[in-house]
Design a protein around this motif. Structure first.
Motif, PDB file in Angstrom:
ATOM      1  N   PRO A   1       0.799  -1.225   0.000  1.00 19.51           N
ATOM      2  CA  PRO A   1       0.000   0.000   0.000  1.00 19.51           C
ATOM      3  C   PRO A   1       0.836   1.281   0.000  1.00 19.51           C
ATOM      4  O   PRO A   1       0.452   2.271  -0.628  1.00 19.51           O
ATOM      5  CB  PRO A   1      -0.823  -0.126   1.280  1.00 19.51           C
TER       6      PRO A   1
ATOM      7  N   VAL B   1      -4.998  -7.025  -3.902  1.00 18.82           N
ATOM      8  CA  VAL B   1      -6.119  -6.314  -3.261  1.00 18.82           C
ATOM      9  C   VAL B   1      -5.617  -5.089  -2.505  1.00 18.82           C
ATOM     10  O   VAL B   1      -6.157  -3.984  -2.643  1.00 18.82           O
ATOM     11  CB  VAL B   1      -6.887  -7.268  -2.317  1.00 18.82           C
ATOM     12  N   ALA B   2      -4.547  -5.267  -1.708  1.00 18.27           N
ATOM     13  CA  ALA B   2      -4.017  -4.154  -0.917  1.00 18.27           C
ATOM     14  C   ALA B   2      -3.436  -3.065  -1.810  1.00 18.27           C
ATOM     15  O   ALA B   2      -3.608  -1.865  -1.542  1.00 18.27           O
ATOM     16  CB  ALA B   2      -2.956  -4.663   0.054  1.00 18.27           C
TER      17      ALA B   2
ATOM     18  N   SER C   1      -4.298  -2.419  -4.941  1.00 20.76           N
ATOM     19  CA  SER C   1      -5.353  -1.802  -5.762  1.00 20.76           C
ATOM     20  C   SER C   1      -6.223  -0.830  -4.975  1.00 20.76           C
ATOM     21  O   SER C   1      -6.756   0.131  -5.548  1.00 20.76           O
ATOM     22  CB  SER C   1      -6.236  -2.891  -6.379  1.00 20.76           C
ATOM     23  N   ARG C   2      -6.361  -1.073  -3.682  1.00 14.62           N
ATOM     24  CA  ARG C   2      -7.326  -0.290  -2.900  1.00 14.62           C
ATOM     25  C   ARG C   2      -7.114   1.218  -3.002  1.00 14.62           C
ATOM     26  O   ARG C   2      -8.093   1.964  -3.231  1.00 14.62           O
ATOM     27  CB  ARG C   2      -7.308  -0.744  -1.433  1.00 14.62           C
ATOM     28  N   PRO C   3      -5.897   1.751  -2.827  1.00 19.10           N
ATOM     29  CA  PRO C   3      -5.746   3.215  -2.917  1.00 19.10           C
ATOM     30  C   PRO C   3      -6.211   3.778  -4.257  1.00 19.10           C
ATOM     31  O   PRO C   3      -6.804   4.868  -4.302  1.00 19.10           O
ATOM     32  CB  PRO C   3      -4.238   3.413  -2.721  1.00 19.10           C
TER      33      PRO C   3
ATOM     34  N   LEU D   1      -8.496   2.484  -6.288  1.00 24.47           N
ATOM     35  CA  LEU D   1      -9.950   2.377  -6.408  1.00 24.47           C
ATOM     36  C   LEU D   1     -10.661   3.429  -5.567  1.00 24.47           C
ATOM     37  O   LEU D   1     -11.722   3.930  -5.956  1.00 24.47           O
ATOM     38  CB  LEU D   1     -10.403   0.975  -5.993  1.00 24.47           C
ATOM     39  N   GLU D   2     -10.065   3.776  -4.429  1.00 27.99           N
ATOM     40  CA  GLU D   2     -10.732   4.699  -3.511  1.00 27.99           C
ATOM     41  C   GLU D   2     -10.467   6.167  -3.821  1.00 27.99           C
ATOM     42  O   GLU D   2     -11.273   7.033  -3.462  1.00 27.99           O
ATOM     43  CB  GLU D   2     -10.295   4.397  -2.073  1.00 27.99           C
TER      44      GLU D   2
ATOM     45  N   ARG E   1     -16.435  -7.396  -9.063  1.00 26.72           N
ATOM     46  CA  ARG E   1     -16.061  -6.761  -7.789  1.00 26.72           C
ATOM     47  C   ARG E   1     -15.380  -5.416  -8.032  1.00 26.72           C
ATOM     48  O   ARG E   1     -15.646  -4.421  -7.342  1.00 26.72           O
ATOM     49  CB  ARG E   1     -15.143  -7.685  -6.982  1.00 26.72           C
TER      50      ARG E   1
ATOM     51  N   GLU F   1     -16.461  -1.513  -6.904  1.00 25.80           N
ATOM     52  CA  GLU F   1     -15.580  -0.599  -6.184  1.00 25.80           C
ATOM     53  C   GLU F   1     -15.375   0.696  -6.972  1.00 25.80           C
ATOM     54  O   GLU F   1     -15.365   1.793  -6.404  1.00 25.80           O
ATOM     55  CB  GLU F   1     -14.230  -1.271  -5.910  1.00 25.80           C
TER      56      GLU F   1
END
Length: 476
Positions: free
Chosen positions: A43, A211-212, A214-216, A218-219, A237, A241
């Motif tokens: 991340p 997943v970790a 990609s999260r920043p 996507l958000e 999914r 998101e």
């Protein structure tokens, strides 16, 4: 042949290769040996790359179309110059035979060449006004920073098919390549820098924790576009998101392509083209022939000829010039292929050729009389297994082909011109190859309908996915 490896193994953040203490192994599916230990981004690296992409976006968007085109043109030339190195990388990290790897590099370079040219053709428009004192202008602008996720099965082409149009449009791009095949993506990024690509415009984050990482992206609302190639399940999914920040989305998802071989087809051509459609890349392709329907009068003749050609394909070391079929990518892929074959046989199918596994290698397999309720017809096999079934007439063939929830590619073999048009137009698929087992090309649209995804890649349609439309009304 020597199996040494000379390729970047660090994350590319900004214009810097970032060595990380965290590493993950890239394992050859042919030998099960570790071919490289690659930087394992997390991340924190994702946040850094995100900020770099936002910063780089401003200057890259302001660069002239000719400047962006020049960088892409030099990148294209370097990719061709490094064809052999890239082909060897793919053979090592995901098992693609060398001769197929070389063909993929040329295909991948084709996207860069095409979009180097298209970058100079993002034309604005003037719309006639009903008022004499107004001028109505339409301008096309880059959508903004892009986050992309690519699969392992075409490690070069899936990168350039997404990155090249984004860069041509003026977007910065952060790529998360598949865990199985990050080396090809890193090598392509190195060539981009060598071509004069500005820091931060194209970044690559290899990771074992997608997943970790990609999260920043996507958000964060500053990332305006998501592009993904992979399974329908993961694509859904990601779609959910991305909707939270209303990102533009391109999804190229599951395939499961049907083949319809009519009795009036050129039998020899139908066999050869269906062989390519099925066994290219060991069947690990989203447009691979997954369900082969043959009209009753020629079913046995076609099956025999097809089986003979399948038996002639050489399975072996992907670094050998003679190899046609390399290994499957991992143990999970092998188990899926085996379970699909066993299920079909248990339901009454006949094994005509193949069906044997050694390590992660699976011999090209042909099955006749596969029932419609078999796993081979209900799921995407992603392996070198050709299930054949019989149909009676055009209406039944179309009913079989359109019964599936996916709609990426379909293939038709016939010498009847009227039937070719009727069937191609009736098939609920984004791509139809008529007497053509490999229709994909950089200047044409690639994408599907139904559960096979959203948007198109390739040609002018691929460029439009990375452009926003701005309307300017000017009063004089």
């Amino acid at each position: 042949m020597q199996k040494s490896l000379d390729a970047p193994k660090e994350a590319l953040i900004g214009g810097t290769w970032r060595p990380l203490e965290r590493r993950f192994p890239v394992v050859s599916p042919a030998t099960l040996e570790v071919v490289a230990e690659v930087a394992d981004a997390g991340p924190q690296e994702a946040e850094e790359a995100l900020e770099e992409a936002v910063r780089a976006q401003r200057d890259w968007a302001r660069a002239t179309a000719y400047e962006r085109s020049g960088v892409l043109r030099r990148w294209f030339e370097l990719i061709l110059r490094h064809e052999e190195a890239l082909a060897r990388l793919m053979a090592l990290e995901m098992g693609k035979p060398l001769k197929e790897g070389r063909a993929e590099v040329r295909y991948a370079a084709g996207f860069v060449e095409w979009y180097a040219e298209e970058a100079k053709r993002v034309h604005g428009e003037i719309v006639p006004s009903q008022f004499p004192h107004k001028r109505l202008l339409v301008r096309y602008e880059p959508v903004g920073p892009v986050y992309g996720i690519t699969p392992w099965n075409f490690p070069a082409a899936m990168v350039t098919r997404k990155v090249a149009p984004a860069l041509a449009a003026g977007c910065s791009f952060v790529l998360k390549p598949a865990e199985e095949s990050p080396l090809t993506a890193l090598y392509l990024a190195w060539l981009f820098l060598e071509a004069g690509g500005p820091p931060g415009v194209f970044q690559v984050l290899p990771t074992s924790d997608p997943v970790a990482v990609s999260r920043p992206f996507l958000e964060d609302e500053r990332i305006r576009k998501l592009t993904f190639t992979g399974s329908t399940e993961v694509g859904l999914r990601l779609y959910q998101e991305a909707a939270k920040t209303l990102k533009r989305v391109s999804l190229e998802l599951g395939g499961g392509a049907p083949v319809l071989v009519f009795a009036d087809a050129d039998l020899g051509r139908a066999v050869e083209e269906t062989l390519r459609a099925k066994f290219r890349n060991a069947g690990e392709s989203c447009v691979a022939a997954n369900r082969i329907f043959v009209e009753a009068p020629i079913a046995e003749t076609f099956a025999q000829a097809y089986a003979e050609r399948a038996k002639a394909l050489r399975v072996g070391d992907p670094l050998s010039e003679e190899t046609d079929i390399g290994p499957l990518v991992n143990e999970q892929a092998l188990r899926k292929v085996q379970s699909h074959v066993e299920d079909a046989l248990s339901r009454g199918a006949t094994l005509v050729a193949g069906g044997e596994a050694t390590g992660l290698f699976f011999t090209p397999t042909v099955l006749l009389g596969v029932k419609p309720d078999s796993l081979l017809f209900r799921e995407e096999t992603f392996g070198p297994v050709a299930p054949l079934s019989v149909f009676q007439g055009e209406e039944e063939a179309l009913r079989y082909a359109n019964a599936f929830p996916v709609g990426l590619a379909a293939y038709v073999f016939t010498r009847d011109l009227s039937r070719a048009f009727r069937v191609a137009e009736a098939l609920e698929y984004g791509i139809v190859g008529v007497n053509d087992g490999v229709p994909s090309t950089p200047q044409a649209p690639f994408g599907g309908v139904k559960r096979s995804g959203l948007g198109r890649e390739g040609g002018r349609w691929g460029l439009q996915e990375y452009l926003e439309v701005k309307y300017i009304s000017m009063g004089l």
